[in-house]
Design a protein around this motif. Sequence first.
Motif, PDB file in Angstrom:
ATOM      1  N   LEU A  71       0.909  -1.213   0.078  1.00 60.01           N
ATOM      2  CA  LEU A  71      -0.143  -0.101  -0.048  1.00 60.01           C
ATOM      3  C   LEU A  71       0.889   1.294   0.017  1.00 60.01           C
ATOM      4  O   LEU A  71       0.466   2.428  -0.490  1.00 60.01           O
ATOM      5  N   GLU A  72       1.814   1.124   0.661  1.00 62.19           N
ATOM      6  CA  GLU A  72       2.888   2.399   0.678  1.00 62.19           C
ATOM      7  C   GLU A  72       3.331   2.638  -0.540  1.00 62.19           C
ATOM      8  O   GLU A  72       3.601   3.940  -1.067  1.00 62.19           O
ATOM      9  N   VAL A  73       4.078   1.456  -1.190  1.00 64.43           N
ATOM     10  CA  VAL A  73       4.597   1.673  -2.580  1.00 64.43           C
ATOM     11  C   VAL A  73       3.405   2.146  -3.643  1.00 64.43           C
ATOM     12  O   VAL A  73       3.603   2.987  -4.255  1.00 64.43           O
ATOM     13  N   LEU A  74       2.261   1.588  -3.644  1.00 62.68           N
ATOM     14  CA  LEU A  74       1.208   2.005  -4.317  1.00 62.68           C
ATOM     15  C   LEU A  74       0.646   3.509  -4.377  1.00 62.68           C
ATOM     16  O   LEU A  74       0.780   4.156  -5.240  1.00 62.68           O
ATOM     17  N   GLY A  75       0.700   4.060  -3.016  1.00 60.65           N
ATOM     18  CA  GLY A  75       0.770   5.349  -3.019  1.00 60.65           C
ATOM     19  C   GLY A  75       1.862   6.260  -3.357  1.00 60.65           C
ATOM     20  O   GLY A  75       1.611   7.327  -4.101  1.00 60.65           O
ATOM     21  N   LEU A  76       3.067   5.979  -3.382  1.00 57.61           N
ATOM     22  CA  LEU A  76       4.159   6.555  -4.131  1.00 57.61           C
ATOM     23  C   LEU A  76       4.289   6.367  -5.606  1.00 57.61           C
ATOM     24  O   LEU A  76       4.423   7.218  -6.234  1.00 57.61           O
ATOM     25  N   ILE A  77       3.492   5.171  -6.094  1.00 56.42           N
ATOM     26  CA  ILE A  77       3.567   5.186  -7.476  1.00 56.42           C
ATOM     27  C   ILE A  77       2.345   5.826  -8.004  1.00 56.42           C
ATOM     28  O   ILE A  77       2.607   6.707  -9.303  1.00 56.42           O
ATOM     29  N   SER A  78       1.137   6.299  -7.350  1.00 52.74           N
ATOM     30  CA  SER A  78       0.466   7.191  -7.558  1.00 52.74           C
ATOM     31  C   SER A  78       1.012   8.769  -7.566  1.00 52.74           C
ATOM     32  O   SER A  78       0.499   9.549  -8.351  1.00 52.74           O
ATOM     33  N   GLU A  79       2.051   8.926  -7.245  1.00 56.15           N
ATOM     34  CA  GLU A  79       2.531  10.231  -7.046  1.00 56.15           C
ATOM     35  C   GLU A  79       3.458  10.672  -8.202  1.00 56.15           C
ATOM     36  O   GLU A  79       4.054  11.530  -8.346  1.00 56.15           O
ATOM     37  N   GLY A  80       3.639   9.366  -8.885  1.00 58.85           N
ATOM     38  CA  GLY A  80       4.574   9.504 -10.275  1.00 58.85           C
ATOM     39  C   GLY A  80       6.208   9.242  -9.808  1.00 58.85           C
ATOM     40  O   GLY A  80       6.784   9.640 -10.794  1.00 58.85           O
ATOM     41  N   LEU A  81       6.528   8.529  -8.636  1.00 56.12           N
ATOM     42  CA  LEU A  81       7.643   8.353  -8.324  1.00 56.12           C
ATOM     43  C   LEU A  81       8.138   6.996  -9.333  1.00 56.12           C
ATOM     44  O   LEU A  81       7.480   6.089  -9.580  1.00 56.12           O
ATOM     45  N   THR A  82       9.363   7.081  -9.743  1.00 59.06           N
ATOM     46  CA  THR A  82      10.075   5.902 -10.218  1.00 59.06           C
ATOM     47  C   THR A  82      10.497   4.860  -9.244  1.00 59.06           C
ATOM     48  O   THR A  82      10.425   5.119  -8.138  1.00 59.06           O
ATOM     49  N   ASN A  83      10.640   3.704  -9.965  1.00 58.78           N
ATOM     50  CA  ASN A  83      11.216   2.474  -8.876  1.00 58.78           C
ATOM     51  C   ASN A  83      12.421   2.955  -8.048  1.00 58.78           C
ATOM     52  O   ASN A  83      12.605   2.719  -6.941  1.00 58.78           O
ATOM     53  N   ILE A  84      13.451   3.617  -8.868  1.00 61.46           N
ATOM     54  CA  ILE A  84      14.682   4.067  -8.081  1.00 61.46           C
ATOM     55  C   ILE A  84      14.204   5.243  -6.911  1.00 61.46           C
ATOM     56  O   ILE A  84      14.716   4.924  -5.919  1.00 61.46           O
ATOM     57  N   GLU A  85      13.338   6.176  -7.288  1.00 64.35           N
ATOM     58  CA  GLU A  85      13.034   7.106  -6.368  1.00 64.35           C
ATOM     59  C   GLU A  85      12.227   6.640  -5.112  1.00 64.35           C
ATOM     60  O   GLU A  85      12.353   6.935  -4.060  1.00 64.35           O
ATOM     61  N   ILE A  86      11.243   5.602  -5.506  1.00 59.40           N
ATOM     62  CA  ILE A  86      10.787   4.689  -4.252  1.00 59.40           C
ATOM     63  C   ILE A  86      11.591   4.174  -3.551  1.00 59.40           C
ATOM     64  O   ILE A  86      11.546   4.159  -2.188  1.00 59.40           O
ATOM     65  N   ALA A  87      12.613   3.365  -4.239  1.00 57.30           N
ATOM     66  CA  ALA A  87      13.437   2.555  -3.435  1.00 57.30           C
ATOM     67  C   ALA A  87      14.324   3.520  -2.698  1.00 57.30           C
ATOM     68  O   ALA A  87      14.367   3.139  -1.193  1.00 57.30           O
ATOM     69  N   ASN A  88      14.720   4.714  -2.861  1.00 53.83           N
ATOM     70  CA  ASN A  88      15.569   5.807  -2.234  1.00 53.83           C
ATOM     71  C   ASN A  88      14.603   6.254  -1.024  1.00 53.83           C
ATOM     72  O   ASN A  88      15.104   6.388   0.074  1.00 53.83           O
ATOM     73  N   LYS A  89      13.548   6.379  -1.136  1.00 57.87           N
ATOM     74  CA  LYS A  89      12.807   6.996  -0.274  1.00 57.87           C
ATOM     75  C   LYS A  89      12.372   5.921   1.061  1.00 57.87           C
ATOM     76  O   LYS A  89      12.195   6.330   2.017  1.00 57.87           O
ATOM     77  N   LEU A  90      11.945   4.578   0.342  1.00 55.95           N
ATOM     78  CA  LEU A  90      11.697   3.568   1.470  1.00 55.95           C
ATOM     79  C   LEU A  90      12.891   2.754   1.980  1.00 55.95           C
ATOM     80  O   LEU A  90      12.718   1.971   2.663  1.00 55.95           O
ATOM     81  N   PHE A  91      14.147   3.129   1.505  1.00 54.20           N
ATOM     82  CA  PHE A  91      15.308   2.438   1.965  1.00 54.20           C
ATOM     83  C   PHE A  91      15.208   0.953   1.363  1.00 54.20           C
ATOM     84  O   PHE A  91      15.850   0.145   2.217  1.00 54.20           O
ATOM     85  N   LEU A  92      15.033   0.731   0.461  1.00 53.34           N
ATOM     86  CA  LEU A  92      14.743  -0.630  -0.258  1.00 53.34           C
ATOM     87  C   LEU A  92      15.702  -0.557  -1.372  1.00 53.34           C
ATOM     88  O   LEU A  92      16.005   0.228  -2.136  1.00 53.34           O
ATOM     89  N   SER A  93      15.753  -1.813  -1.902  1.00 60.79           N
ATOM     90  CA  SER A  93      16.446  -1.967  -3.107  1.00 60.79           C
ATOM     91  C   SER A  93      15.576  -1.811  -4.387  1.00 60.79           C
ATOM     92  O   SER A  93      14.313  -1.884  -4.488  1.00 60.79           O
TER      93      SER A  93
ATOM     94  N   GLY B 282       9.339  -5.713  -7.390  1.00 59.28           N
ATOM     95  CA  GLY B 282       8.694  -6.891  -6.945  1.00 59.28           C
ATOM     96  C   GLY B 282       7.342  -6.564  -6.396  1.00 59.28           C
ATOM     97  O   GLY B 282       6.282  -7.161  -6.623  1.00 59.28           O
ATOM     98  N   HIS B 283       7.374  -5.439  -5.583  1.00 61.34           N
ATOM     99  CA  HIS B 283       6.194  -4.824  -5.138  1.00 61.34           C
ATOM    100  C   HIS B 283       5.164  -4.376  -5.982  1.00 61.34           C
ATOM    101  O   HIS B 283       3.993  -4.535  -5.894  1.00 61.34           O
ATOM    102  N   ARG B 284       5.763  -3.620  -7.155  1.00 61.23           N
ATOM    103  CA  ARG B 284       4.951  -3.104  -8.219  1.00 61.23           C
ATOM    104  C   ARG B 284       4.243  -4.221  -9.178  1.00 61.23           C
ATOM    105  O   ARG B 284       3.090  -4.082  -9.280  1.00 61.23           O
ATOM    106  N   GLN B 285       4.971  -5.318  -9.177  1.00 60.63           N
ATOM    107  CA  GLN B 285       4.571  -6.351 -10.114  1.00 60.63           C
ATOM    108  C   GLN B 285       3.221  -7.238  -9.071  1.00 60.63           C
ATOM    109  O   GLN B 285       2.414  -7.554  -9.736  1.00 60.63           O
ATOM    110  N   ASN B 286       3.715  -7.270  -7.850  1.00 60.88           N
ATOM    111  CA  ASN B 286       2.658  -7.858  -6.896  1.00 60.88           C
ATOM    112  C   ASN B 286       1.271  -7.087  -7.162  1.00 60.88           C
ATOM    113  O   ASN B 286       0.353  -7.763  -7.120  1.00 60.88           O
ATOM    114  N   LEU B 287       1.518  -5.786  -6.876  1.00 60.47           N
ATOM    115  CA  LEU B 287       0.155  -5.174  -7.067  1.00 60.47           C
ATOM    116  C   LEU B 287      -0.434  -5.110  -8.546  1.00 60.47           C
ATOM    117  O   LEU B 287      -1.958  -5.295  -8.341  1.00 60.47           O
ATOM    118  N   ILE B 288       0.228  -5.037  -9.464  1.00 59.59           N
ATOM    119  CA  ILE B 288      -0.386  -5.442 -10.653  1.00 59.59           C
ATOM    120  C   ILE B 288      -1.280  -6.900 -10.733  1.00 59.59           C
ATOM    121  O   ILE B 288      -2.161  -7.146 -11.233  1.00 59.59           O
TER     122      ILE B 288
END
Length: 217
Positions: A162-184, A190-196
């Motif tokens: 849900l957290e990743v979904l919210g950031l996707i909706s804000e237009g963030l790229t995978n790299i930007e989301i990774a940096n924001k959430l301290f993830l790879s 993987g989270h994006r694909q799971n959501l789809i």
Amino acid sequence: MINIILTEDHPIVRNGIKLLLESQQNFCVIGEASNGKETLRLFRNNVIPDVLITDISMDDMDGLQLTEEIRSNYPQVKIMILSMIGQREFISNCFAKGANAYLLKKSSYEEMLFAINHVAKGGRYLCDELSMDLIENMNNIGLDLAGKTRLIDEIELSDRELEVLGLISEGLTNIEIANKLFLSKRTVEGHRQNLINKTKVKNSAALIKYAVKNGLI
């Protein structure tokens, strides 16, 4: 005895309300005004009521400005707004500025009389029609939240998804989301694909559309 000042820029409306109030043994209209400036002049001449009943839309000084002035300088005076405006945000602002009561002009005489007595005793009041609108809105919000919760449970979305979904909706790229959430980046992918997969959509654009339609974001 409840002393009242009546502020209303339409003489016919003002006279009608005055006649109603003066038909009550415990009400006394000690002053009338057509705008905020005239009302303040009465106060400065030591004509100070227990309850001020004021319209909102008036020339020179409107009811909201008047409410602020009275609340700042005469905190003991109870303020009742009488208006045609029924928008929730506007009404909330009136109470925030210091109003004790808010009634629509189409409220019944009986409700107005009750509200004046209630406010004079220290209470606060919102007219029946607006109260019911507020309750219905709260119920609708509750239903929306319940539906959202059921959907999250049904498709088994995690808090992180849900957290990743919210950031996707804000237009963030995978790299930007990774940096924001301290993830790879791979974890975010993987989270994006799971959501789809869980929402059974074709791509990220369709995912955002699905999320908005179902109240997930």
